[in-house]
Structures are given as C-alpha cells and as structure tokens.
Design an enzyme around this catalytic site. Sequence first.
Site, PDB file in Angstrom:
ATOM      1  N   GLU A  57      47.214  52.436  38.178  1.00  0.00           N
ATOM      2  CA  GLU A  57      47.783  51.580  37.131  1.00  0.00           C
ATOM      3  C   GLU A  57      46.984  50.291  37.155  1.00  0.00           C
ATOM      4  OE1 GLU A  57      49.645  52.281  34.767  1.00  0.00           O
ATOM      5  OE2 GLU A  57      50.436  54.182  35.480  1.00  0.00           O
TER       6      GLU A  57
ATOM      7  N   CYS B 253      50.675  42.705  34.080  1.00  0.00           N
ATOM      8  CA  CYS B 253      49.814  43.687  33.403  1.00  0.00           C
ATOM      9  C   CYS B 253      50.348  43.956  32.013  1.00  0.00           C
ATOM     10  CB  CYS B 253      49.770  44.970  34.215  1.00  0.00           C
ATOM     11  SG  CYS B 253      51.400  45.645  34.529  1.00  0.00           S
TER      12      CYS B 253
ATOM     13  N   LYS C 162      49.340  49.340  52.127  1.00  0.00           N
ATOM     14  CA  LYS C 162      48.460  48.167  52.235  1.00  0.00           C
ATOM     15  C   LYS C 162      48.738  47.230  51.067  1.00  0.00           C
ATOM     16  CE  LYS C 162      44.731  46.528  50.664  1.00  0.00           C
ATOM     17  NZ  LYS C 162      45.006  45.085  50.724  1.00  0.00           N
TER      18      LYS C 162
ATOM     19  N   GLU D 177      40.782  41.180  30.137  1.00  0.00           N
ATOM     20  CA  GLU D 177      42.063  40.735  30.704  1.00  0.00           C
ATOM     21  C   GLU D 177      41.865  39.376  31.382  1.00  0.00           C
ATOM     22  OE1 GLU D 177      43.717  42.627  34.273  1.00  0.00           O
ATOM     23  OE2 GLU D 177      45.597  42.851  33.168  1.00  0.00           O
TER      24      GLU D 177
ATOM     25  N   GLN E 101      42.221  32.531  40.725  1.00  0.00           N
ATOM     26  CA  GLN E 101      42.797  32.921  39.432  1.00  0.00           C
ATOM     27  C   GLN E 101      42.778  31.727  38.466  1.00  0.00           C
ATOM     28  OE1 GLN E 101      43.891  36.098  38.279  1.00  0.00           O
ATOM     29  NE2 GLN E 101      43.853  34.937  36.370  1.00  0.00           N
TER      30      GLN E 101
ATOM     31  N   GLY F  17      46.253  47.741  40.424  1.00  0.00           N
ATOM     32  CA  GLY F  17      45.369  46.592  40.576  1.00  0.00           C
ATOM     33  C   GLY F  17      44.423  46.510  39.394  1.00  0.00           C
ATOM     34  N   SER F  18      43.289  45.915  39.633  1.00  0.00           N
ATOM     35  CA  SER F  18      42.357  45.673  38.531  1.00  0.00           C
ATOM     36  C   SER F  18      41.587  46.946  38.157  1.00  0.00           C
ATOM     37  CB  SER F  18      41.359  44.591  38.950  1.00  0.00           C
ATOM     38  OG  SER F  18      40.623  45.051  40.064  1.00  0.00           O
ATOM     39  N   ASN F  19      41.050  46.937  36.960  1.00  0.00           N
ATOM     40  CA  ASN F  19      40.239  48.074  36.500  1.00  0.00           C
ATOM     41  C   ASN F  19      38.993  48.241  37.334  1.00  0.00           C
ATOM     42  OD1 ASN F  19      41.994  47.488  34.230  1.00  0.00           O
ATOM     43  ND2 ASN F  19      40.837  49.144  33.274  1.00  0.00           N
TER      44      ASN F  19
END
Length: 478
Positions: A247, A281, A172, A380, A328, A225-227
């Site tokens: 990650e 990242c 995906k 971030e 973004q 992806g994001s935390n």
Amino acid sequence: MMLHKNFIDGQWVAGSGETLNINPSDTRDVIGRYARADRAQAQEAVAAARAAFASWRSAGIQQRHDILDHIGTEILARREDLGRLLSREEGKTLPEGIGEATRAGMIFKFFAGEVLRLDGERLPSVRPGVEVEVSREPLGVVAVISPWNFPIAIPAWKIAPALACGNCVVFKPAALVPGSAWALAEIIAHSGLPAGVFNLVMGSGAEVGETLVDSTQVDALTFTGSNTVGRALAPRLVGRGARVQLEMGGKNPLVVLDDADLEVAVHCAIQGAYYSTGQRCTASSRLIVTAGIHDRFVERLVEKMQALRVDHALKEGSDIGPVVDQAQLDQDLDYLRIGREEGARLVCGGDLVERETPGYYLSPALFTETSNAMRINREEIFGPIAAVIRVQDYEEALAVANDTEFGLTSGIVTTSLKHASDFKRRAQAGLVMVNLPTAGVDYHVPFGGRKGSSFGPREQGGYAREFFTIVKTAYTAS
Ligand SMILES: NC(=O)c1ccc[n+]([C@@H]2O[C@H](COP(=O)([O-])OP(=O)(O)OC[C@H]3O[C@@H](n4cnc5c(N)ncnc54)[C@H](O)[C@@H]3O)[C@@H](O)[C@H]2O)c1
Ligand SMILES: O=CCCC(=O)C(=O)O
C-alpha cells in the site's frame, strides 16, 4: 530514561544501538530511548517466528480469538495514553491520536471475530463418488513493515489479520515512530501469545527491513510506505516466490461540481487536505473544481483555512499539528517553491509558523490556477498543501481526476445523483467518496488502491484473508 527493547522469541532484548524519538511539536522534548536491531537480530526474530509457526497454526480458534480480543480490549482501555503518545511522537492532534488508538483497538476486536468466521467450502465433484473441500491455511512467517504516519492503526490492520489467520509475525515499524510501535508490542507481548509468534524489531529500513525482505524464511511481506521503496522491494519477494502486498502513495482528487453544497465541499476539502497535517495517503491534494463554483469555493475555503489553528499537537484547540520532521518539512517547502516556479498562485498559507514551543509548524497552503500537468499535481507531497484545478464540466473533471499514476481514493461533491453514480462507476480508484472527505475510512471493509497506489490483495475487513491465507483444494473418494 528506560531503554525500550526489541521483543524476540518472547524476550525483551537490547539492540546493537539505540534511537531517540523527538516530539515534532517541541523538538526539545525527547520522548524515549529505543533499541535499534541489526541484521543478526532481525534474523533471530525470523527464526523464532519460524519455530513458533507449527504450534500457532494449529492453535484452537477459541485461543486465537481470545488473545486478539484481549489485545483489543487492552488497547481500548489505554486509548487515551496511547493516543497521547502517538500525538506527541507523530504530531497529529490529540483527538486524532486518540481516534487512531481507538481504531487500532476496534481492528483487533474485528479480527478476533474473523478468527471464528474463517470458513471453507464443501462442494460436489464433477466425478461421482468424490467430494471436494476448499480450505484456507496460514502462510507461515509474515513480515510487517509500516510507515510513520499511522503508527498504531496501520500495524494493527496488518498484525491482527496475520495472527487471526494463524501466521507468525515479525514487525518492523518506521524508525521515526518507535514509541507507538513499542506500546502496541508491549500489549501484544502480555496477551498470552506463545513465544515467537509475535516479534518486534525496531531499526532502519536499510538494515532490518532489507533483512526481512531477503530472508528465505519469510513467506510474505505486508508493506505500507512510499512508492519508491515499495516498488523496489516487490520484485525481490516475487522473485523468490514469497507473497507481497503493497500500500503506497496517493495523489487523490476531490471533484467539486457546480451543483455542490458549498459548505459540504469546503468541509471535505479542509478535512481531506489539511487534517493530520495532510500526512495521509488518502489526503486530497488535487481539488478539481468546475468553473461555475470555482471562485466561491476558493474564497470560502481560504476563509476557513485562515481560521485553522496550527499548533502543538497536544494543545487544546489545535486543528493541525506540526509536520513530522525536518526532512518532511524540507520536502513540503520544496514543493511550495516548485509550485510557484511552475506558475501556480499561492493564495493562502505555506508559511513557517512560530509557536511557544519549537516545532515543524507550516500553515496549510492552497495553490490556484494550476494545471494537472504540474509537478505539484503529479507527485505526492505528503504535507498540508493542496492545489485547485479549474475545469469546465463533469466529464473534464472525471478525466482529470483519473489522469494520475495513483489510484487510492477519489472523491466528488455534488447534489446530482446521476453524477455521483457515474463517478462511483468510472473513478479509477480503490476507494470512492461521495460528499465525504477522501480521507477517513472504516475499519471493517476493504482498503486499498489501484494503479501505482497498491499491489496485491486488499487490506482490512474480511478481504484481508485473501492475503494472509493460502487456499487448499482437497479431493476425497467417498
Ligand atoms: N496506501 C496506504 O495505505 C498508505 C498508508 C500510509 C502511508 N502510505 C505512504 O507511506 C509514505 C510515507 O511513509 P514513510 O515515509 O514511512 O515511507 P517509506 O517508504 O520511507 O518507509 C516505509 C517503511 O519501509 C521501511 N523501509 C525503507 N527502506 C526500506 C528498504 N530498503 N527495505 C525494507 N524496508 C524499508 C521504512 O523503515 C518504513 O518502516 C507515503 O508515501 C504514504 O502515501 C501509504
Ligand atoms: O495514510 C493512510 C491511511 C489513511 C487512513 O487510514 C484514513 O484516511 O482513514
């Protein structure tokens, strides 16, 4: 315009809706139409992968090798077109796009080789007359969920090792970048893989992603992806005994010491903080600079930043492409405001830029007079924005570098062997760079972070097998 379909059980199938992807360098440019899968299709893909597993796990290693090698060859042959599509869709410059496509090809080639290197061990037992063998087996069905910023390399470094180790895959991609994902899937679909071994389901995280996460037929999730998203997903997989590898974000420091070569330091900062529009990242977002070189460093950095050309990703001479989308860009603008409100000095950039084509163009920004406690140095941002933190000496620089909830990559620029060696030992990060930008990694060695940046075994290189296989210890009476 052709509808690009999902790939399930060896068939191209339309979804329950469709998505258009838009070129961030020119928002009038609609790139393509992509089928949007729903829950039922995601479940069908998982069922197809499950059904294909028994035969794929026992497929000969020559067949597995040849298929992965073929995919790698095909990607490399088409890297210019793939790179162009990627740059048009994600907004990194054309050389960066072609570079990423090349990397994806090399990753498949590397993992073709890994198929032949999947080894085991035979050991003596502590009991006389007994032999011990340690072998690796595939996990089963692996769900691959990837972000938008490396739309072909990240899927490649997840899909290739999963297949190499004998797993079946449901992929995906991020909803913003279906084009690169579909192009990769099309190459994989024509590689000779049996039906069901590889499946593509394009769609939203909330619908398709969630279905994969909660499917009891999924044995493992490899997520980048994001935390926020990663941390919310992990307990659900762990809770039902499935494997998970995450990650996630970074807040990567680049330390510059008084004894640094100024040109090297500025090059590392420019490359690490601003190339790929800072949407990596591994981007350097905290520039931690000792007092003796601080002013010279800032002056030279600003000079170089002003020479950077922000423009259409496909235009020759562009150094930095647009931000990926309006959301973004809004986030970047928010952090520019937050930085100012926190008392940081914006010494360069941070302006919306107009070009011939309507796109999300933002000039690279630099804050000075910042402290490590400010939000711009703790959260971030994921855009072309960096902040300088002035420190007195190496020890303070190291302490500030490590003072973060993240731990992906950490860099130092110095001519001192003593400090470089010490930094490699004491930096709390999965990747350490000496006199190199924090971003930009090889494809054949482990990749991953510490603390809030990562969870689970490393990705890439030979270490990838730690996640994609399960170990079996067999005892035989001889
Ligand atoms: N450490 C790394 O290797 C690495 C590499 C690249 C990007 N990143 C990180 O990725 C982030 C940017 O990417 P993004 O905006 O696509 O991240 P994101 O977390 O929003 O989305 C990542 C993927 O998760 C899916 N997703 C979202 N919600 C979901 C849910 N509830 N269930 C299942 N799947 C869901 C998305 O559709 C997408 O495919 C940044 O934080 C960046 O640091 C990390
Ligand atoms: O965005 C994450 C991946 C970064 C990367 O691959 C690189 O810096 O080379």
